[in-house]
Scaffold this motif. Structure first.
Motif, PDB file in Angstrom:
ATOM      1  N   THR A   1      45.785  38.744  33.941  1.00 25.41           N
ATOM      2  CA  THR A   1      44.642  39.697  34.009  1.00 25.41           C
ATOM      3  C   THR A   1      44.537  40.337  35.443  1.00 25.41           C
ATOM      4  OG1 THR A   1      44.062  37.594  35.693  1.00 25.41           O
ATOM      5  CG2 THR A   1      43.528  37.251  32.871  1.00 25.41           C
TER       6      THR A   1
ATOM      7  N   ALA B   1      41.431  32.463  29.404  1.00 26.35           N
ATOM      8  CA  ALA B   1      42.191  33.261  30.287  1.00 26.35           C
ATOM      9  C   ALA B   1      43.230  32.685  30.134  1.00 26.35           C
ATOM     10  CB  ALA B   1      41.816  34.037  31.297  1.00 26.35           C
TER      11      ALA B   1
ATOM     12  N   GLN C   1      44.175  39.127  38.601  1.00 26.80           N
ATOM     13  CA  GLN C   1      42.897  38.792  39.288  1.00 26.80           C
ATOM     14  C   GLN C   1      43.476  37.434  40.211  1.00 26.80           C
ATOM     15  OE1 GLN C   1      39.121  37.638  38.823  1.00 26.80           O
ATOM     16  NE2 GLN C   1      39.419  37.476  40.657  1.00 26.80           N
TER      17      GLN C   1
END
Length: 293
Positions: free
Chosen positions: A33, A292, A35
């Motif tokens: 991701t 996720a 992130q």
């Protein structure tokens, strides 16, 4: 000036480090991701050359502030000068303000080392390891001069703070102070700072040491799709720093409270003779939520 970076990766995450900036971790990210798992650092933060603008740095040979211009060793007084422009006290030791050497480096591991003569002679090593989304940090110091000296250790990670960030970290006490002074006594943790069960971070600023900590911590980031399951060794305290209206907070595993050199019994400090060592470890396990990766 550009700073050389090291890269580590495992199946789930990627980590960059800047050994020349106090052995700082720069960015730790989930691969799938992108992130940020530590507070993200951009090019300007890296170019600043300051660990305080990056993701995490080691604290040695003490954590946080030392009052009274130094502290007493068995052989006499050790004078210390302020080491930043923003604080009247010497803060966080000396390791974070020196470049570290790279001793070993592979895809998942790095060992950094520092031979310091400031404010006394010690050798520090930081072992960093990634495996299946778990970031392991192991900090060790060895005292290298004849005069015995008090030591403490810590790690200073910065985490992203979102509106729904939640913290779970059980402690039995908190160190408090008179207004404008450094902490000098312990008290029960008040309800609004009690993270025995997961709760949102306080809206008002917090900058306190919490004691009698189990070493376990969970940082939940539901909106960002992950949590960090954390555990520390050699750290009986944590420092929680939550500045108001900032997109980050700090959760710092440390061996001792603020200004421990001047507290009764020097809680959490260790008196090391030449050749003796102490260590502190911290593991942060990334766990994706809501499917996720």
């Amino acid at each position: 000036m550009s700073q050389p970076l090291l890269h580590l990766q495992d199946r789930l995450t990627h980590l960059t480090l800047a050994p020349g900036i106090g052995a700082s971790l720069v960015n730790w990210q989930a691969k799938a991701t992108g992130q940020a798992l530590l507070r993200p650092a951009d090019g300007a933060a890296l170019a600043s050359g300051s660990p305080r603008r990056l993701g995490c740095y080691p604290l040695a040979p003490w954590s946080n502030r030392v009052a009274e211009g130094g502290f007493q060793r068995p052989d006499g007084w050790l004078a210390l000068a302020a080491n930043t422009e923003h604080d009247p006290y010497p803060i966080h030791g000396s390791a974070w303000q020196q470049p570290w050497a790279v001793e070993q480096h592979s895809e998942r591991r790095v060992r950094l080392s520092l031979d310091s003569s400031v404010p006394f002679a010690y050798r520090a090593t930081l072992d960093v390891h990634l495996y299946e989304g778990c970031l392991s940090l192991d900090l060790q110091v060895t005292h290298q001069e004849a005069a015995a000296t008090w030591y403490g250790l810590g790690l200073h990670p910065y985490f992203p703070r979102h509106a729904d960030t939640r913290l779970h970290a059980q402690a039995r006490s908190v160190w408090l102070a008179q207004e404008g002074a450094l902490p000098s006594w312990q008290a029960e943790v008040p309800e609004h700072w009690d993270f025995a069960t997961a709760r949102a971070l306080p809206a008002k600023a917090v900058d306190h040491a919490f004691g009698e900590w189990s070493g376990d911590c969970v940082i939940e980031q539901p909106g960002a799709g992950y949590r960090l399951l954390c555990s520390a060794s050699g750290a009986g305290h944590f420092l929680l720093f939550c500045p108001e209206q900032q997109p980050f907070f700090c959760f710092e595993p440390v061996s001792h409270p603020i200004n421990a050199h001047h507290l009764p019994g020097r809680p959490g400090l260790q008196l090391l003779e030449q050749g003796e060592a102490m260590s502190l470890g911290f593991k942060l396990q990334y766990q994706a939520l809501h499917g996720a990766a």
